[in-house]
Scaffold this active site. Structure first.
Site, short mmCIF file in Angstrom:
data_model
loop_
_atom_site.label_atom_id
_atom_site.label_comp_id
_atom_site.label_asym_id
_atom_site.label_seq_id
_atom_site.Cartn_x
_atom_site.Cartn_y
_atom_site.Cartn_z
N ARG A 36 0.86 -1.22 -0.05
CA ARG A 36 -0.02 -0.17 0.13
C ARG A 36 0.95 1.28 0.17
O ARG A 36 1.72 1.19 0.87
CB ARG A 36 -0.83 -0.01 1.11
CG ARG A 36 -1.88 -0.89 1.41
CD ARG A 36 -2.79 -1.14 0.50
NE ARG A 36 -3.90 -2.32 0.74
CZ ARG A 36 -4.32 -3.16 -0.28
NH1 ARG A 36 -3.56 -2.92 -1.48
NH2 ARG A 36 -5.25 -4.03 0.04
N ALA A 75 -8.85 27.75 4.83
CA ALA A 75 -8.42 26.48 5.11
C ALA A 75 -6.90 26.49 5.21
O ALA A 75 -6.16 27.27 4.90
CB ALA A 75 -8.68 25.26 4.40
N GLU A 96 -6.13 34.54 6.53
CA GLU A 96 -6.59 34.56 5.10
C GLU A 96 -7.77 35.50 4.72
O GLU A 96 -7.65 35.99 3.52
CB GLU A 96 -7.15 33.20 4.77
CG GLU A 96 -6.01 32.04 4.66
CD GLU A 96 -6.17 30.57 3.97
OE1 GLU A 96 -7.38 30.67 3.51
OE2 GLU A 96 -5.41 29.77 4.02
N GLU A 119 -5.61 12.05 5.41
CA GLU A 119 -5.90 13.30 5.70
C GLU A 119 -7.28 13.26 5.96
O GLU A 119 -8.27 13.01 5.49
CB GLU A 119 -5.80 14.18 4.38
CG GLU A 119 -5.92 15.77 4.50
CD GLU A 119 -6.10 16.65 3.36
OE1 GLU A 119 -5.90 17.86 3.69
OE2 GLU A 119 -6.49 16.05 2.49
N GLU A 138 3.82 34.13 4.51
CA GLU A 138 4.62 34.55 3.60
C GLU A 138 4.87 34.06 2.07
O GLU A 138 4.94 34.66 1.15
CB GLU A 138 6.06 34.49 4.02
CG GLU A 138 6.88 35.53 4.87
CD GLU A 138 8.12 35.20 5.36
OE1 GLU A 138 8.68 34.38 4.93
OE2 GLU A 138 8.64 36.31 6.19
N GLU A 140 1.84 32.80 0.94
CA GLU A 140 0.55 32.77 0.40
C GLU A 140 0.09 34.02 -0.04
O GLU A 140 0.25 34.92 0.44
CB GLU A 140 -0.22 32.55 1.81
CG GLU A 140 -0.95 30.93 1.67
CD GLU A 140 -1.61 30.75 2.93
OE1 GLU A 140 -2.31 29.83 3.11
OE2 GLU A 140 -1.79 31.86 3.77
MG MG Z 1 -4.80 27.95 3.16
#
Ligand code: MG
Length: 181
Positions: A36, A75, A96, A119, A138, A140
């Site tokens: 896997r 997110a 954000e 996840e 920084e 983003e």
């Molecule tokens: Mg984000």
């Protein structure tokens, strides 16, 4: 029926900033062996910021794996596996979009890709919003857009929004907003 797969051997393939990749050898319920490929992720939080007009706040950003600009709910990943996802949700909303929420509530948690990745994304609604200063990381670069939930549903149907957590969040928000009327 017994479905469990027992791990016989774990090979570390890659240790990155966000993910780790392992190759696991497992024994199957029928006694045979299989391998896997598994991606380990620390988990993340996503926020559905809803105002009193039924509008949601989303962020527009470039996503290198797809080489396109996407429109997504705010997110970000957890700082560590121990971080409280609610703290992460509040931080990502503020960083954000600059928004602060008077009320932030856990709605659902989703497994994005159980076939090869662990996840989990914890989804929060954010209401009683007030605007402050955004301060993205920084590396983003993003723009905030405020769009009515019914227009967002149309954008899903016309393939303008394709991010899975965002689609789920918009549909959940539509249900919540309709339920409140
Ligand atoms: Mg984000």
């Amino acid at each position: 029926m017994e479905y469990t797969e027992k791990t016989l051997k774990t090979e570390d393939i890659y240790n990155g900033n966000i993910i780790k990749v392992q190759k696991q050898t497992v024994s199957l319920p029928n006694g045979k062996e299989a391998t896997r490929d598994i991606v380990l992720h620390p988990g993340a939080s996503v926020v559905i910021p809803i105002n009193e007009k039924g509008e949601l706040y989303l962020v527009k950003q470039f996503r290198k794996p797809l080489d396109i600009t996407t429109l997504e709910l705010p997110a970000g990943k957890l700082d560590s596996a121990e971080e409280d996802p609610k703290i992460c949700a509040e931080r990502e909303l503020m960083e954000e979009t600059g928004l602060r929420a008077g009320k932030i509530e856990h709605l659902i948690s989703i497994h994005t890709t159980p076939g090869f990745c662990n996840e989990v994304i914890h989804m929060y609604t954010a209401t009683e919003l007030t605007q402050g200063e955004a301060c993205a990381d920084e590396d983003e670069f993003l723009d905030v857009e405020k769009i009515h939930v019914s227009e967002l549903v149309d954008m899903i149907l016309s393939h303008k929004i394709t991010d899975a957590k965002t689609i789920i969040g918009i549909l959940m928000a539509e249900k919540i907003i309709k339920g409140n009327k």
